[in-house]
Design an enzyme around this catalytic site. Structure first.
Site, short mmCIF file in Angstrom:
data_model
loop_
_atom_site.label_atom_id
_atom_site.label_comp_id
_atom_site.label_asym_id
_atom_site.label_seq_id
_atom_site.Cartn_x
_atom_site.Cartn_y
_atom_site.Cartn_z
N VAL A 271 0.83 -1.21 0.00
CA VAL A 271 0.00 0.00 0.00
C VAL A 271 0.86 1.25 0.00
CG1 VAL A 271 -1.75 1.30 1.25
CG2 VAL A 271 -1.91 -1.20 1.13
N LYS A 352 -6.25 -0.67 9.95
CA LYS A 352 -7.53 -0.94 10.62
C LYS A 352 -7.35 -1.33 12.07
CE LYS A 352 -6.42 -5.07 8.54
NZ LYS A 352 -5.62 -5.24 7.30
N VAL A 379 -11.16 -0.05 5.97
CA VAL A 379 -12.24 -1.03 5.82
C VAL A 379 -12.59 -1.13 4.34
CG1 VAL A 379 -14.60 -1.66 6.44
CG2 VAL A 379 -13.19 -0.40 8.07
N GLY A 381 -10.69 -1.79 1.77
CA GLY A 381 -9.69 -1.45 0.77
C GLY A 381 -10.18 -0.34 -0.13
N GLU A 436 -0.29 -13.77 5.42
CA GLU A 436 1.01 -13.60 6.07
C GLU A 436 1.57 -14.97 6.46
OE1 GLU A 436 2.44 -10.72 6.34
OE2 GLU A 436 0.76 -9.46 5.72
N LYS A 451 -12.33 -4.40 11.50
CA LYS A 451 -13.10 -3.63 10.51
C LYS A 451 -14.54 -3.45 10.96
CE LYS A 451 -10.13 -5.41 6.84
NZ LYS A 451 -9.98 -6.37 5.72
N GLY A 548 -5.13 -5.33 -1.90
CA GLY A 548 -4.24 -5.17 -3.03
C GLY A 548 -3.66 -3.77 -3.08
#
Length: 594
Positions: A271, A352, A379, A381, A436, A451, A548
């Site tokens: 991001v 978040k 929340v 994306g 992860e 979220k 993403g």
């Protein structure tokens, strides 16, 4: 999507036109996508009408003349339309990368009819129902301007014809306005590049616009707008101001005073890297300081155009106007977020976990110090669900919100639907970067609980900490339950839900649910997120890419641009669409009325 089911018209529809003055090179499609996303997250469905890239139409005319010397205008029209077809496809690709649900339609797919000379025709109609039907699954329809379908094949609309296409679309589709995006921030009494005394106009009537905007807005387009009482706005990309052409008295308005904002970015993962890319693409608007990372040398090798530091003090030196927190986690990110607001910087966060834990504290600090706190990307994306909840909440009571909010779990369930075992699906998610190394936060529902806690604050105005939300873990799924669901043709989804009970309490939980294939969430794949917001008289749905680099970075950058526009307008608390009273029209989304 809340549609008028009789007329199939969205409650709020805007036509945006992007001409070759703003589409000069392929990189400009990302800038246009920012503008489109700005409108969709503020409640509008958008028809984006695009011109060819700058110089491409002239190039096609030239090569056509060389190859077919003395050829017919009909064949030239068939050739030069290709610039718009290419441009529409490129715009669709830019929107797809940003995670904005969209559809690209060619004129024959809209039954867009025209008549007249092959190189200077006029549009005569289109199948409005056919076009509007696409809004049931898309927020944006992209259409090529400049040409339509004549009796004997494609015909073009003359120079500036994309303006005419946009105006006609606005009329035939019943849009609330048409906004022509130009390389100037409105209509002036004279060319401001030649006359420094030229005055920018806030509004003017059609006849005056035809005189003073010659060369800026096609005269045929102004004439058709006057005939059909279509409101035209002329504005620049990202501008808080617009000139309104309508049946109004002429009125002068303010001129943008450029302010280059200093931005500090904390974190350079997927991001953070996307946000940095957007900031570097707007050097006239933003100055980017050293980016905070753990290992500056490693990041410098991959992004030599940036400066990196591992020292928070160095990242925040120079008194940045805006700080973007894209680090993740709750250790240093939590303390830095509060420090940033306390020291007088605006904060844009994609974290978040930190927002969910400290939402009230962060809001209090923002109020105390007169700063902006924005966290749209925390929340959904790139799915503007918080904006949708705020807009719907201003219209009436929200009874419940439920959603598929975690891309990792959504990917895993998609793999399981194909027959992959749970453990193998988790491994594949890790390999592809969806999960992860320790996926427990996602699998145990903790990410969704974070979220959901933020959603509860926006939907119901109460605070419910994430650890107060019961969660069901994917790890608790038995082989027998998985087999039974598959045999029944159902689809597993992790669904987070909050609702108001009969006695006024808010209940919330994260469950693993088996949904029928026709459920709005059943078709969500990979990083797809979807939400259902129930009100007393309707249910509104919205969906898109919830994770993403580019969808999430789009939401972060939209927050940054909101702050930048507030500076330009002189009001840090201004709505990004204050230039039009239509911003109060109810929000739409990309689902259907239940």
């Amino acid at each position: 999507m809340p549609l008028d089911l009789d007329a199939r018209k969205p409650l709020k529809l805007c036509v945006l036109k992007f001409g070759s003055s703003v589409l000069q090179k392929p990189d400009d499609y990302a800038r246009a996508a920012h503008e489109i996303y700005r409108h969709t997250r503020n409640g509008e469905k958008v028809v984006a009408v695009v011109s060819a890239l700058e110089g491409e139409t002239d190039s096609l005319f030239a090569v056509g003349g060389d190859v077919g010397e003395g050829c017919s205008d009909a064949l030239l029209a068939r050739l030069v339309r290709c610039g718009e077809l290419k441009s529409a496809a490129l715009m669709g690709l830019a929107l797809q990368r940003s995670g904005v649900p969209s559809a690209v339609l060619d004129p024959h797919e809209m039954d867009l009819q025209a008549e007249g000379e092959a190189l200077d025709a006029n549009l005569t109609g289109l199948d409005a129902d056919r076009v509007l039907a696409h809004f049931e699954s898309a927020d944006v329809i992209v259409a090529p301007g400049f040409f339509g379908e004549g009796v004997e094949g494609p015909v073009t609309l003359g120079r500036g014809g994309t303006d005419l296409t946009a105006v006609e679309f606005s009329h035939w589709l019943g849009a609330d306005r048409v906004r022509l995006i130009k390389d100037v921030d409105g209509v002036y009494t004279d060319d401001p590049a030649k006359n420094p005394e030229a005055v920018r106009l806030d509004q003017l009537d059609y006849d005056e616009a035809a005189k003073v905007s010659r060369g800026l807005v096609q005269e045929k387009a102004i004439f058709r707008a006057k005939q059909n009482n279509v409101v035209i706005e002329v504005a620049a990309l990202g501008s808080p101001f617009a000139t309104r052409i309508a049946a109004v008295e002429k009125q002068a308005g303010p001129v943008e005073t450029p302010k280059r904002l200093r931005v500090a970015v904390l974190g350079h993962g997927a991001v953070g890297a996307g946000v940095c890319s957007h900031l570097l693409a707007h050097p006239g608007r933003f100055e980017l300081g050293p980016v905070l990372v753990r290992d500056p040398d490693q990041h410098a090798a991959n992004a030599p155009e940036l400066r990196f530091t591992s020292d928070p003090a160095e990242a925040l030196e120079g008194n940045p106007d805006i700080v973007v927190e894209a680090m993740g986690g709750t250790d240093i990110a939590r303390s830095l977020s509060q420090t940033v607001l306390r020291e007088g910087h605006h904060l844009v966060s994609a974290n978040k976990a930190v927002v969910a834990l400290d939402l009230e504290r962060l809001h209090d600090l923002a109020r105390q110090h007169g700063r902006e706190l924005k966290y749209s990307a925390a929340v959904g994306g790139g799915v503007p669900v918080l904006e949708l909840i705020d807009l719907l909440g201003a219209q009436g009571s929200i009874l419940s919100v439920e959603g598929v909010m975690n891309g990792t779990c959504n990917f895993i369930f998609g793999q399981m639907q194909k027959g992959v075992r749970l453990a193998e699906a988790v491994s594949e998610a890790q390999r592809l970067g969806f999960a992860e190394a320790d996926p427990s936060t996602d699998l145990d529902g903790l990410d969704a609980a974070d979220k959901l806690s933020i959603i509860i604050r926006h939907a119901f105005g109460v605070t419910l900490a994430p650890d107060q939300i019961a969660c069901e873990s994917l790890n608790d799924l038995s082989a027998q339950r998985i087999k039974a669901v598959q045999e029944q043709g159902l689809v597993f989804k992790q669904v987070a839900r909050c609702e108001v009970t009969a006695d006024g309490r808010v209940e919330a939980r994260v469950d693993i649910e088996a949904l029928p294939p026709e459920h709005p969430f059943a078709g969500l794949v990979n990083e797809g997120n979807g939400f259902l917001i129930r009100m007393p008289q309707r249910t509104v749905s919205v969906q898109g890419k919830g994770a993403g680099r580019w969808p999430t970075a789009e939401a972060v950058f939209a927050d940054i641009m909101d702050i930048q526009r507030a500076y330009l307008s002189g009001d840090l608390h201004a709505s990004p669409l204050q230039e039009t009273p239509l911003s109060r029209i109810p929000r739409m989304s990309s689902g259907q009325v239940a």
